[in-house]
Design a protein around this motif. Structure first.
Motif, PDB file in Angstrom:
ATOM      1  N   LEU A 143       1.144  -0.611   0.218  1.00 52.85           N
ATOM      2  CA  LEU A 143      -0.414  -0.015   0.170  1.00 52.85           C
ATOM      3  C   LEU A 143       1.177   1.665   0.047  1.00 52.85           C
ATOM      4  CD1 LEU A 143      -3.001   0.961   0.134  1.00 52.85           C
ATOM      5  CD2 LEU A 143      -2.462   1.035   2.301  1.00 52.85           C
ATOM      6  N   SER A 144       1.812   1.465   0.220  1.00 55.95           N
ATOM      7  CA  SER A 144       2.974   2.233   1.156  1.00 55.95           C
ATOM      8  C   SER A 144       3.174   2.633  -0.237  1.00 55.95           C
ATOM      9  CB  SER A 144       3.713   2.344   1.505  1.00 55.95           C
ATOM     10  OG  SER A 144       4.737   0.990   1.014  1.00 55.95           O
ATOM     11  N   THR A 145       3.853   1.385  -1.395  1.00 53.57           N
ATOM     12  CA  THR A 145       4.480   2.002  -2.874  1.00 53.57           C
ATOM     13  C   THR A 145       3.402   2.171  -3.972  1.00 53.57           C
ATOM     14  OG1 THR A 145       5.810  -0.103  -3.095  1.00 53.57           O
ATOM     15  CG2 THR A 145       5.052   0.726  -5.018  1.00 53.57           C
ATOM     16  N   VAL A 146       1.776   2.030  -3.762  1.00 49.77           N
ATOM     17  CA  VAL A 146       0.810   2.355  -3.801  1.00 49.77           C
ATOM     18  C   VAL A 146       0.792   3.817  -4.278  1.00 49.77           C
ATOM     19  CG1 VAL A 146      -2.046   2.020  -4.637  1.00 49.77           C
ATOM     20  CG2 VAL A 146       0.001  -0.144  -5.024  1.00 49.77           C
ATOM     21  N   GLU A 147       0.274   4.114  -2.798  1.00 47.76           N
ATOM     22  CA  GLU A 147       0.172   5.561  -2.191  1.00 47.76           C
ATOM     23  C   GLU A 147       0.607   6.788  -2.740  1.00 47.76           C
ATOM     24  OE1 GLU A 147      -0.851   4.929   1.723  1.00 47.76           O
ATOM     25  OE2 GLU A 147      -3.677   4.813   1.201  1.00 47.76           O
ATOM     26  N   THR A 148       1.997   6.594  -2.438  1.00 46.30           N
ATOM     27  CA  THR A 148       3.316   6.803  -3.330  1.00 46.30           C
ATOM     28  C   THR A 148       3.410   7.655  -4.335  1.00 46.30           C
ATOM     29  OG1 THR A 148       4.879   6.654  -0.897  1.00 46.30           O
ATOM     30  CG2 THR A 148       5.531   8.033  -2.235  1.00 46.30           C
ATOM     31  N   SER A 149       3.229   6.692  -4.848  1.00 44.28           N
ATOM     32  CA  SER A 149       3.153   6.585  -6.330  1.00 44.28           C
ATOM     33  C   SER A 149       2.237   7.036  -6.531  1.00 44.28           C
ATOM     34  CB  SER A 149       3.060   4.764  -7.403  1.00 44.28           C
ATOM     35  OG  SER A 149       4.046   4.126  -6.707  1.00 44.28           O
ATOM     36  N   THR A 155       0.796  14.637  -8.282  1.00 43.70           N
ATOM     37  CA  THR A 155       1.640  16.017  -8.803  1.00 43.70           C
ATOM     38  C   THR A 155       2.214  16.002  -9.838  1.00 43.70           C
ATOM     39  OG1 THR A 155       1.846  16.042  -6.424  1.00 43.70           O
ATOM     40  CG2 THR A 155       3.626  17.442  -7.120  1.00 43.70           C
ATOM     41  N   ASN A 156       2.346  15.632 -10.705  1.00 45.72           N
ATOM     42  CA  ASN A 156       2.901  15.402 -11.789  1.00 45.72           C
ATOM     43  C   ASN A 156       1.651  15.982 -13.140  1.00 45.72           C
ATOM     44  OD1 ASN A 156       4.637  15.919 -13.850  1.00 45.72           O
ATOM     45  ND2 ASN A 156       5.955  14.016 -13.654  1.00 45.72           N
ATOM     46  N   ILE A 157       0.858  15.207 -13.075  1.00 48.59           N
ATOM     47  CA  ILE A 157      -0.747  15.466 -13.292  1.00 48.59           C
ATOM     48  C   ILE A 157      -0.355  17.266 -13.277  1.00 48.59           C
ATOM     49  CG2 ILE A 157      -3.051  15.233 -13.789  1.00 48.59           C
ATOM     50  CD1 ILE A 157      -1.713  11.831 -13.394  1.00 48.59           C
ATOM     51  N   LYS A 162      -0.284  22.235 -16.345  1.00 49.17           N
ATOM     52  CA  LYS A 162      -0.731  24.014 -15.596  1.00 49.17           C
ATOM     53  C   LYS A 162       0.767  24.312 -17.500  1.00 49.17           C
ATOM     54  CE  LYS A 162      -0.128  25.056 -10.867  1.00 49.17           C
ATOM     55  NZ  LYS A 162      -0.435  25.274  -9.914  1.00 49.17           N
ATOM     56  N   ARG A 163       1.407  23.195 -17.607  1.00 50.64           N
ATOM     57  CA  ARG A 163       2.033  23.380 -18.620  1.00 50.64           C
ATOM     58  C   ARG A 163       1.075  23.503 -20.168  1.00 50.64           C
ATOM     59  NH1 ARG A 163       6.778  19.812 -17.087  1.00 50.64           N
ATOM     60  NH2 ARG A 163       7.852  21.313 -15.174  1.00 50.64           N
ATOM     61  N   ALA A 164       0.097  22.502 -20.056  1.00 55.92           N
ATOM     62  CA  ALA A 164      -0.620  22.389 -21.364  1.00 55.92           C
ATOM     63  C   ALA A 164      -1.233  23.498 -21.222  1.00 55.92           C
ATOM     64  CB  ALA A 164      -1.604  21.058 -20.599  1.00 55.92           C
ATOM     65  N   ASN A 165      -1.989  23.660 -20.967  1.00 57.75           N
ATOM     66  CA  ASN A 165      -3.214  24.689 -20.344  1.00 57.75           C
ATOM     67  C   ASN A 165      -2.088  25.973 -20.924  1.00 57.75           C
ATOM     68  OD1 ASN A 165      -5.198  23.172 -19.608  1.00 57.75           O
ATOM     69  ND2 ASN A 165      -5.431  24.674 -17.373  1.00 57.75           N
ATOM     70  N   ALA A 166      -0.950  26.405 -20.118  1.00 56.93           N
ATOM     71  CA  ALA A 166      -0.223  27.309 -20.738  1.00 56.93           C
ATOM     72  C   ALA A 166      -0.177  28.010 -22.845  1.00 56.93           C
ATOM     73  CB  ALA A 166       1.202  28.055 -19.636  1.00 56.93           C
TER      74      ALA A 166
END
Length: 205
Positions: A143-149, A155-157, A162-166
């Motif tokens: 679960l720690s692997t899945v939740e951290t991932s 965060t990256n999405i 933001k970059r795509a919208n810009a």
């Protein structure tokens, strides 16, 4: 490029190249976002499944521990627990998904079914509790692997969005306006030049 860029063919070529690059960048960002979202959705489904199992396993483990405490006494169980060696088989590696570092937490359960305590002086309830908590440990690592991932992907999405919208709402429209402005200015110059040459030709004639 500045919107007030001097209207020349060279600047028009630069503006068109920048516009094409911005559109390509947007397409790449859009694809990256879609891939990350797909990965995130898979992780969310997996996390939900693990969470359901871990809740029931925890409940069973604590019920077994409570029974062991009743049969052996809390202090006896605490002494046995203190004698168990710390877990040292957990490893952490990473893999990359579209530039996002995803942790891979590895856990190698002991192949030995023999507990760290002696069977003499203990009861079956303690064995059941140990087995339940071994399963809890494995599920917690997973679960720690899945939740951290999932957190890192989310965060990256957000950054990718933001970059795509810009690019879509600012950069691309800006270059489209610039290309159109330079093109119109060059066409107007060509018309003026054509008219001027026509007048000169008529005068010469």
């Amino acid at each position: 490029m500045n919107l007030n860029t001097f209207p020349t063919k060279g600047n028009l070529i630069l503006a068109k190249n920048s516009l094409a690059l911005a559109k390509q960048g947007y397409e790449l960002m859009d694809k990256k976002r879609n891939i990350l979202i797909r990965e995130l959705m898979e992780l969310i489904d997996k996390a939900s499944s693990i969470q359901t199992e871990i809740d029931s396993t925890y409940a069973a483990a604590y019920a077994a521990l409570q029974q062991a405490n009743i049969e052996l006494g809390i202090h006896t169980v605490q002494d046995i627990a203190a004698s168990i060696a710390p877990e040292e088989s957990i490893t952490i590696k990473t893999r990359s998904i579209m530039g996002t570092e995803i942790p891979l937490v590895g856990y190698t359960p002991s192949t030995s079914s023999k507990p760290a305590y002696a069977f003499y002086g203990t009861k079956e309830a303690l064995d059941v509790a140990r087995q339940k908590f071994e399963r809890v440990k494995a599920l917690t690592v997973e679960l720690s692997t899945v939740e951290t991932s999932a957190y890192r992907l989310a965060t990256n999405i957000k950054k990718t969005q933001k970059r795509a919208n810009a690019l879509k709402n600012i950069t691309i429209p800006t270059y489209e306006v610039l290309v159109k402005s330079i093109s119109n200015a060059l066409e107007e110059k060509e018309r003026e030049e054509f008219t001027r040459l026509k007048v000169i030709k008529e005068r010469i004639s």
